[in-house]
Design a protein around this motif. Structure first.
Motif, PDB file in Angstrom:
ATOM      1  N   ASP A 113       0.829  -1.216   0.000  1.00  0.00           N
ATOM      2  CA  ASP A 113       0.000   0.000   0.000  1.00  0.00           C
ATOM      3  C   ASP A 113       0.857   1.258   0.000  1.00  0.00           C
ATOM      4  O   ASP A 113       0.548   2.231  -0.691  1.00  0.00           O
ATOM      5  CB  ASP A 113      -0.935   0.022   1.212  1.00  0.00           C
ATOM      6  CG  ASP A 113      -2.051  -1.010   1.120  1.00  0.00           C
ATOM      7  OD1 ASP A 113      -2.255  -1.593   0.033  1.00  0.00           O
ATOM      8  OD2 ASP A 113      -2.709  -1.246   2.157  1.00  0.00           O
ATOM      9  N   GLN A 114       1.946   1.248   0.767  1.00  0.00           N
ATOM     10  CA  GLN A 114       2.827   2.416   0.823  1.00  0.00           C
ATOM     11  C   GLN A 114       3.512   2.634  -0.527  1.00  0.00           C
ATOM     12  O   GLN A 114       3.648   3.766  -0.979  1.00  0.00           O
ATOM     13  CB  GLN A 114       3.870   2.263   1.936  1.00  0.00           C
ATOM     14  CG  GLN A 114       4.725   3.483   2.149  1.00  0.00           C
ATOM     15  CD  GLN A 114       3.927   4.698   2.579  1.00  0.00           C
ATOM     16  OE1 GLN A 114       2.972   4.602   3.336  1.00  0.00           O
ATOM     17  NE2 GLN A 114       4.325   5.861   2.090  1.00  0.00           N
ATOM     18  N   ALA A 115       3.928   1.547  -1.184  1.00  0.00           N
ATOM     19  CA  ALA A 115       4.550   1.664  -2.507  1.00  0.00           C
ATOM     20  C   ALA A 115       3.542   2.214  -3.518  1.00  0.00           C
ATOM     21  O   ALA A 115       3.888   3.055  -4.356  1.00  0.00           O
ATOM     22  CB  ALA A 115       5.080   0.307  -2.964  1.00  0.00           C
ATOM     23  N   ALA A 116       2.290   1.788  -3.428  1.00  0.00           N
ATOM     24  CA  ALA A 116       1.250   2.284  -4.330  1.00  0.00           C
ATOM     25  C   ALA A 116       0.969   3.765  -4.079  1.00  0.00           C
ATOM     26  O   ALA A 116       0.782   4.546  -5.018  1.00  0.00           O
ATOM     27  CB  ALA A 116      -0.021   1.466  -4.175  1.00  0.00           C
ATOM     28  N   LEU A 117       0.923   4.162  -2.806  1.00  0.00           N
ATOM     29  CA  LEU A 117       0.703   5.564  -2.462  1.00  0.00           C
ATOM     30  C   LEU A 117       1.851   6.435  -2.975  1.00  0.00           C
ATOM     31  O   LEU A 117       1.627   7.515  -3.534  1.00  0.00           O
ATOM     32  CB  LEU A 117       0.557   5.719  -0.947  1.00  0.00           C
ATOM     33  CG  LEU A 117       0.306   7.129  -0.436  1.00  0.00           C
ATOM     34  CD1 LEU A 117      -0.970   7.716  -1.023  1.00  0.00           C
ATOM     35  CD2 LEU A 117       0.227   7.119   1.092  1.00  0.00           C
ATOM     36  N   LEU A 118       3.062   5.954  -2.825  1.00  0.00           N
ATOM     37  CA  LEU A 118       4.227   6.677  -3.334  1.00  0.00           C
ATOM     38  C   LEU A 118       4.126   6.848  -4.845  1.00  0.00           C
ATOM     39  O   LEU A 118       4.341   7.939  -5.375  1.00  0.00           O
ATOM     40  CB  LEU A 118       5.516   5.939  -2.966  1.00  0.00           C
ATOM     41  CG  LEU A 118       6.807   6.492  -3.544  1.00  0.00           C
ATOM     42  CD1 LEU A 118       7.020   7.949  -3.156  1.00  0.00           C
ATOM     43  CD2 LEU A 118       7.980   5.640  -3.089  1.00  0.00           C
ATOM     44  N   LYS A 119       3.774   5.782  -5.529  1.00  0.00           N
ATOM     45  CA  LYS A 119       3.631   5.844  -6.998  1.00  0.00           C
ATOM     46  C   LYS A 119       2.571   6.867  -7.390  1.00  0.00           C
ATOM     47  O   LYS A 119       2.775   7.657  -8.311  1.00  0.00           O
ATOM     48  CB  LYS A 119       3.270   4.466  -7.544  1.00  0.00           C
ATOM     49  CG  LYS A 119       3.117   4.435  -9.031  1.00  0.00           C
ATOM     50  CD  LYS A 119       2.750   3.046  -9.522  1.00  0.00           C
ATOM     51  CE  LYS A 119       2.559   3.072 -11.031  1.00  0.00           C
ATOM     52  NZ  LYS A 119       2.112   1.785 -11.536  1.00  0.00           N
ATOM     53  N   GLN A 120       1.433   6.878  -6.684  1.00  0.00           N
ATOM     54  CA  GLN A 120       0.358   7.818  -6.997  1.00  0.00           C
ATOM     55  C   GLN A 120       0.791   9.268  -6.758  1.00  0.00           C
ATOM     56  O   GLN A 120       0.538  10.139  -7.579  1.00  0.00           O
ATOM     57  CB  GLN A 120      -0.882   7.509  -6.160  1.00  0.00           C
ATOM     58  CG  GLN A 120      -2.064   8.409  -6.470  1.00  0.00           C
ATOM     59  CD  GLN A 120      -2.499   8.324  -7.919  1.00  0.00           C
ATOM     60  OE1 GLN A 120      -2.670   7.236  -8.443  1.00  0.00           O
ATOM     61  NE2 GLN A 120      -2.643   9.460  -8.569  1.00  0.00           N
ATOM     62  N   LYS A 121       1.461   9.521  -5.649  1.00  0.00           N
ATOM     63  CA  LYS A 121       1.929  10.890  -5.363  1.00  0.00           C
ATOM     64  C   LYS A 121       2.932  11.351  -6.420  1.00  0.00           C
ATOM     65  O   LYS A 121       2.922  12.502  -6.839  1.00  0.00           O
ATOM     66  CB  LYS A 121       2.552  10.966  -3.972  1.00  0.00           C
ATOM     67  CG  LYS A 121       1.534  10.831  -2.869  1.00  0.00           C
ATOM     68  CD  LYS A 121       1.680  11.939  -1.876  1.00  0.00           C
ATOM     69  CE  LYS A 121       0.601  11.781  -0.830  1.00  0.00           C
ATOM     70  NZ  LYS A 121       0.552  12.909   0.043  1.00  0.00           N
ATOM     71  N   LEU A 122       3.797  10.438  -6.838  1.00  0.00           N
ATOM     72  CA  LEU A 122       4.781  10.759  -7.863  1.00  0.00           C
ATOM     73  C   LEU A 122       4.097  11.086  -9.187  1.00  0.00           C
ATOM     74  O   LEU A 122       4.443  12.062  -9.856  1.00  0.00           O
ATOM     75  CB  LEU A 122       5.740   9.574  -8.017  1.00  0.00           C
ATOM     76  CG  LEU A 122       7.033   9.790  -8.752  1.00  0.00           C
ATOM     77  CD1 LEU A 122       7.828  10.929  -8.136  1.00  0.00           C
ATOM     78  CD2 LEU A 122       7.851   8.517  -8.737  1.00  0.00           C
ATOM     79  N   GLU A 123       3.099  10.286  -9.551  1.00  0.00           N
ATOM     80  CA  GLU A 123       2.354  10.548 -10.789  1.00  0.00           C
ATOM     81  C   GLU A 123       1.617  11.878 -10.716  1.00  0.00           C
ATOM     82  O   GLU A 123       1.546  12.606 -11.711  1.00  0.00           O
ATOM     83  CB  GLU A 123       1.382   9.404 -11.073  1.00  0.00           C
ATOM     84  CG  GLU A 123       2.081   8.144 -11.526  1.00  0.00           C
ATOM     85  CD  GLU A 123       1.143   6.946 -11.645  1.00  0.00           C
ATOM     86  OE1 GLU A 123      -0.069   7.072 -11.330  1.00  0.00           O
ATOM     87  OE2 GLU A 123       1.627   5.881 -12.041  1.00  0.00           O
ATOM     88  N   ASP A 124       1.067  12.202  -9.541  1.00  0.00           N
ATOM     89  CA  ASP A 124       0.376  13.485  -9.368  1.00  0.00           C
ATOM     90  C   ASP A 124       1.314  14.661  -9.629  1.00  0.00           C
ATOM     91  O   ASP A 124       0.934  15.637 -10.267  1.00  0.00           O
ATOM     92  CB  ASP A 124      -0.197  13.613  -7.950  1.00  0.00           C
ATOM     93  CG  ASP A 124      -1.403  12.715  -7.714  1.00  0.00           C
ATOM     94  OD1 ASP A 124      -1.940  12.161  -8.693  1.00  0.00           O
ATOM     95  OD2 ASP A 124      -1.785  12.561  -6.540  1.00  0.00           O
ATOM     96  N   VAL A 125       2.529  14.565  -9.133  1.00  0.00           N
ATOM     97  CA  VAL A 125       3.500  15.648  -9.342  1.00  0.00           C
ATOM     98  C   VAL A 125       3.870  15.735 -10.815  1.00  0.00           C
ATOM     99  O   VAL A 125       3.889  16.822 -11.400  1.00  0.00           O
ATOM    100  CB  VAL A 125       4.773  15.445  -8.492  1.00  0.00           C
ATOM    101  CG1 VAL A 125       5.828  16.484  -8.854  1.00  0.00           C
ATOM    102  CG2 VAL A 125       4.453  15.529  -7.021  1.00  0.00           C
TER     103      VAL A 125
END
Length: 135
Positions: A113-125
């Motif tokens: 879940d943390q890896a997925a959240l990191l990926k999503q935040k990175l994509e948002d930026v």
């Protein structure tokens, strides 16, 4: 500029850390029947991608116009926080003795879940900013 004052991040040695992750993936799978250690590689690959992005985002952010910079800084700080959380999870995993009678300090689902959240935040930026036309 904010970017001139940033601390130097920990040197992330991709080859060394990837080899370490491969070893822990093997150990997790070997000592925990029914648990696929592939989540370790997912986490490490997420960290490598995010840290590489962050390295270049500081240069990009430095050249942003003054009106865009605060929002970009805020978004990047969110990525930095998620990188820190996932890094801490992985460090706890690396310190854990797989043969101990205590349960592991990690929960596979939390790491995923943390890896997925990191990926999503990175994509948002990355989606929120493009190169300034007038720069």
């Amino acid at each position: 500029a904010v970017y001139g004052k940033r601390k130097t991040p920990r040197r992330f040695q991709v080859t060394k850390d990837t080899e370490k992750a491969e070893e822990y993936k093997r150990r997790i799978t070997e000592h925990n029947p029914g648990v696929d250690g592939e989540f370790v590689m997912l986490a490490v690959n997420s960290l490598v991608t995010a840290r590489t992005y962050l390295k270049f985002s500081y240069v990009y952010g430095y050249h942003l116009s003054d009106d865009k910079q605060p929002f970009f800084d805020w978004k990047v700080k969110g990525v930095e926080q998620e990188v820190s959380k996932l890094s801490n999870m992985m460090e706890d995993l690396y310190r854990h003795d797989m043969l101990s009678t205590e349960g592991p300090p990690w929960n596979r689902d939390q790491v995923v879940d943390q890896a997925a959240l990191l990926k999503q935040k990175l994509e948002d930026v990355m989606q929120g900013f493009t190169v300034d036309e007038e720069a």
